[in-house]
Motif scaffolding. Structure first.
Motif, short mmCIF file in Angstrom:
data_model
loop_
_atom_site.label_atom_id
_atom_site.label_comp_id
_atom_site.label_asym_id
_atom_site.label_seq_id
_atom_site.Cartn_x
_atom_site.Cartn_y
_atom_site.Cartn_z
N ILE A 91 0.80 -1.19 -0.04
CA ILE A 91 -0.05 0.27 0.00
C ILE A 91 0.88 1.17 -0.03
CG2 ILE A 91 -1.43 1.28 1.59
CD1 ILE A 91 -2.83 -1.20 2.39
N MET B 285 -6.25 -2.78 -0.98
CA MET B 285 -5.80 -1.73 -1.90
C MET B 285 -6.88 -0.53 -1.97
SD MET B 285 -2.93 -2.73 -2.40
CE MET B 285 -2.12 -1.89 -3.66
N SER B 286 -8.01 -0.98 -2.24
CA SER B 286 -9.22 -0.16 -2.35
C SER B 286 -9.76 0.43 -1.12
CB SER B 286 -10.01 -0.58 -3.32
OG SER B 286 -10.75 -1.67 -2.98
N GLY B 287 -10.21 -0.63 -0.31
CA GLY B 287 -10.82 -0.32 0.92
C GLY B 287 -12.41 -0.58 0.61
N GLU B 288 -12.63 -1.38 -0.59
CA GLU B 288 -13.87 -1.71 -0.85
C GLU B 288 -14.22 -3.02 -0.33
OE1 GLU B 288 -14.71 -1.80 -5.22
OE2 GLU B 288 -16.91 -2.10 -5.07
N SER C 183 -0.93 -7.41 -5.99
CA SER C 183 -0.75 -6.35 -5.04
C SER C 183 -0.97 -6.91 -3.68
CB SER C 183 -1.99 -5.36 -5.19
OG SER C 183 -3.18 -5.96 -5.30
#
Lengths: 313, 512
Positions: A38, A82-85, A275
């Motif tokens: 991250i 990575m996205s928080g989703e 990732s």
């Protein structure tokens, strides 16, 4: 039948737990640090340590495991690092792509493969030899290679179909088909070949069996013997291999989705692996395991429908 | 035998109808306008990875153009490596540690919320609090942000950083609506910026295509003439080129292996030379490999490499062989340094012998399997082998590579020294406290030059670059060649940036 379904669902729970636990252990062993992934190149040791703390990565492994299992029980697959989703939200967006590809490919394979196998077994001769050669090639050709060849010939050369892209079925079935013809062809080719070979062998066996000889002796028309009696018995091994093919198509989707730029679970796996997005990878394994268990249940139920012998047992 | 030919004909006819209908779904004009009506043109650009979040601090270089469509940054980088006004109309360093900027008047978000100094302050403070690779350089400087007036603000830095205009030209300088800044979790799916386009969620397909329609009253409308822009996710390089050649997309990234196919189909390309392919010789005190402590050994490793051959093998004719880090045309570049280490294996052997390593030595070098890092190391290792230096290639998985590079387990690591103007690069890789300077090597002369360069002294920056070369702290073969292929019948005006392997989405024009 209800009893069988309940039994299978109850068996699926420990199966999912074992897979989830195995996946958790595996990812603990894999080198890689989500915090570094991250933070990127500016990952100072202090910021890495702080972020690891925020993400709970400094907790004892057992605590991490119990937290994760607790979340899973409530249907919470966690969030992408990575996205928080939400992982479930990501999977729900991607799964229809892979499922629509795999299910259509299985249906096409089942239909075409069975027809080819039955034709080869019933007619024999040069037709049988041609089908055996073609299906032999079909089994051997990798789906991503076939996909690339189709793109070069059909998309780039002839300009008939798109080489990349996707439109959801719910948005426009016509456009969905337009974009999916080549991927489905690429991924289904090997399955068609495998099912055709299985169907041919099963049909040949059925046609040589004693009960078919008896039916012939009783004067039943050939068409009736093939379609009403032999085909039904041929279906059981074919359905078995269809279940396997569905599972292998899910795996094969990784490469085919890449060739045709389809935003499915295969593409997500590659992206999450690159990732070090472990929550997404963990969620994906649970998700696909559940899909495989459902397909296996459907295959078992189809046995009940197809075979009175199995029903009696 | 076909018993019912009419049924077969009906089936074939229905298939033809389906094909006709569906083909109509994707067909379009090949020129820059729609249907010859003179309507504004549409553009489709290929990108390799899907969007993870609309948070600009989580954008990647390849996706930055998608963020440019919806967000404005404070400054704008030009292809010449200079910086022009964007949301910030002007700026200056009042002192090396005090940066002051004045914002453009009259810029507003879709709901009418004005873009003012308070909004910028909130965004920049969030960037400090958000731990990502994009924000790390700014956050490490512990900035104090002060609103001077509605359109003016000042940033006090902990230590000099001449590259704030660069940082503010990237995703790190993009300004989001204050409502989203207050609730950044919403940025996973929501976007609200002052950029030239609106994101059309209903017309887009998750992880596959992102559609943008132009705003009616954007303040810099002429720079964005396309009425609709679509970013299409295509992870594979071959698929990219196929999609371009078959007319599905208009712009795609690629490499030199795609040049022949693209050119034969009438496509054009722009070329960027951004990443110096390098091996960091980090163990300069010789803790793991004693030979590396001797400057003559490190110089020998530089003389031993045939840069022309390595770059040509990896990147074709358009790579740029050179041992220095600053690219031609940017601050710190010195043409004389291109000849600092000519290919001279005899000289390399002499230096090794002088240092007491006439029989050579062995060392492990870290590499990984993406971006041709492993092929690069193999090529260099062959040349080093000729002077008796035997390399053990330590190949790590790409997902763990960065964390391995930042450890002190290896005396040397393959890494591209890119991503920022030269001062920031030299500081990031060789500064006394730099992450990449894993063994924390220091040199008084280099530090002195860098101190002056921090204040904007370009001569000192050249001296710092030359000093690094003299000390042999790294071995670079030269710059890669990154291509963007495009359909010249659809779009013109693409120019590559000097800091990033991408043409900035700005002033692209429909072909006439």
């Amino acid at each position: 039948m209800r009893r069988i379904i309940i039994n299978r669902v109850l068996l699926a729970i420990p199966m999912l737990w074992v897979v989830a636990t195995f996946m958790f252990v595996l990812l603990q062993l894999v080198p890689g640090d989500s915090a570094v992934a991250i933070l990127g190149e500016g990952a100072t040791p202090e910021r890495v340590a702080a972020l690891r703390g925020q993400m709970g990565l400094n907790d004892p492994v057992l605590t991490q495991y119990l937290n994760w299992m607790g979340s899973l029980l409530t249907g919470d697959f966690g969030k992408s690092t990575m996205s928080g989703e939400s992982v479930l939200s990501i999977l729900n967006k991607r799964a229809p792509v892979t499922l629509s590809l795999a299910i259509t490919a299985v249906l096409v394979s089942f239909a075409v493969g069975t027809v080819l196998g039955v034709v080869a077994a019933v007619f024999g001769g040069w037709l049988d030899r041609v089908i055996r050669i073609v299906t032999g090639v079909g089994v051997a050709v990798p789906n991503f290679w076939l996909g690339s060849a189709l793109v070069v010939v059909v998309s780039v050369g002839l300009g008939w179909l798109p080489s990349v892209g996707y439109v959801p079925f719910a948005k426009s079935p016509g456009e969905w088909l337009y974009f999916m013809i080549l991927p489905i062809t690429a991924i289904a080719a090997a399955s068609v070949a495998a099912i055709a070979r299985q169907a041919r062998a099963a049909m040949q066996g059925a046609l040589q069996s004693e009960y078919v000889q008896t039916l012939r002796g009783a004067g039943l028309p050939r068409r009736s013997i093939i379609f009403k009696h032999a085909l039904r018995n041929t279906s059981i091994p074919v359905v078995t291999i269809v279940g396997w093919q569905f599972v292998s198509l899910l795996g094969g989707a990784v490469l085919v989705e890449r060739v045709f730029a389809l935003p499915g679970l295969g593409a997500l796996t590659v992206q999450a692996t690159a990732s070090s997005d472990f929550p997404v990878l963990q969620g994906m394994v649970i998700y696909t395991t559940a899909m495989v268990l459902i397909v296996n249940l459907l295959v078992d139920l189809s046995y009940l429908w197809l075979s009175p012998k199995v029903r009696d047992q | 035998m076909i018993k019912n030919p009419r049924r077969v004909l009906a089936f074939v006819a229905s298939l033809a109808m389906v094909a006709g209908v569906t083909a109509g779904c994707a067909s379009g004009p090949e020129d820059g306008t729609e249907g010859g009506s003179g309507a504004p043109a549409e553009l489709v650009k290929g990108i390799q990875t899907p969007l993870q979040s609309w948070d600009p601090y989580k954008c990647t270089g390849a996706q930055s153009n998608m963020f440019v469509a919806v967000y404005n940054s404070l400054t704008r980088e030009t292809p010449e490596g200079t910086f022009e006004p964007a949301l910030a109309e002007s700026w200056e360093y009042e002192t090396p540690t005090k940066f002051v900027m004045t914002l453009r008047d009259g810029v507003a978000f879709k709901d009418g919320t004005p873009l003012n100094a308070n909004v910028v302050k909130a965004n920049l403070e969030r960037s400090v609090a958000t731990p990502t690779g994009i924000t790390s350089q700014f956050a490490a400087n512990k900035p104090q942000i002060t609103v001077i007036s509605d359109l003016e603000l000042a940033i006090d830095l902990d230590h000099p950083d001449p590259d704030l205009p660069f940082l503010f030209s990237s995703c790190g300088g993009m300004m989001a609506h204050p409502d989203l800044v207050a609730a950044p979790d919403r940025m996973v799916n929501e976007v609200n910026g002052t950029g030239p386009y609106n994101f059309e969620a209903d017309a887009s397909i998750a992880a596959s295509s992102y559609v943008f329609n132009k705003k009616d009253n954007y303040w810099n409308s002429e720079a964005y003439p396309f009425s609709k822009v679509t970013f299409s996710v295509i992870p594979d390089n071959n698929s990219m080129i196929n999609a371009l050649v078959s007319g599905q997309v208009d712009i795609v990234p690629g490499n030199f292996q795609g040049v022949a196919q693209a050119e034969s189909a009438g496509m054009a390309h722009v070329l960027g030379n951004v990443s110096p392919f390098s091996i960091l010789l980090n163990d300069r005190a010789g803790k793991l490999v004693p030979a590396l402590a001797d400057e003559r050994v490190r110089q020998a490793l530089n003389y031993a490499v045939d840069r022309d051959a390595v770059i040509k093998t990896l990147f074709g004719e358009n790579g740029v062989p050179t041992p220095q880090i600053p690219a031609e045309g940017v601050p710190g570049y010195d043409s004389a340094l291109n000849d600092r280490y000519p290919y001279d294996p005899n000289k390399a052997r002499e230096l090794l012998a002088e240092a007491g390593y006439a029989d050579g030595f062995s060392m492990p070098v870290l590499t990984t399997t993406v971006h041709q890092f492993d092929a690069f190391l193999s090529a260099v290792a062959n040349y080093w082998g000729e002077i008796g230096v035997n390399v053990t290639q330590e190949v790590k998985d790409p997902s763990t590579y960065l964390s391995e590079v930042l450890k002190t387990n290896y005396p040397a690591t393959v890494y591209p020294l890119k991503g920022a103007p030269p001062y920031s690069i030299l500081n990031k890789f060789f500064g006394p406290n730099a992450n990449f300077n894993t063994f924390k090597s220091t040199d008084a002369e280099f530090s002195e030059y860098m101190g002056k360069a921090a204040g904007g002294d370009e001569t000192a920056l050249r001296d710092a670059s030359a000093q690094l070369l003299d000390m042999g702290w790294y071995v670079s073969a030269g710059f890669d060649a990154q291509y963007y292929f495009f359909n010249p019948k659809k779009v013109t005006g693409l120019e590559m940036l000097t800091s990033e392997n991408t043409p900035l989405f700005y002033n692209w024009q429909p072909a006439t």
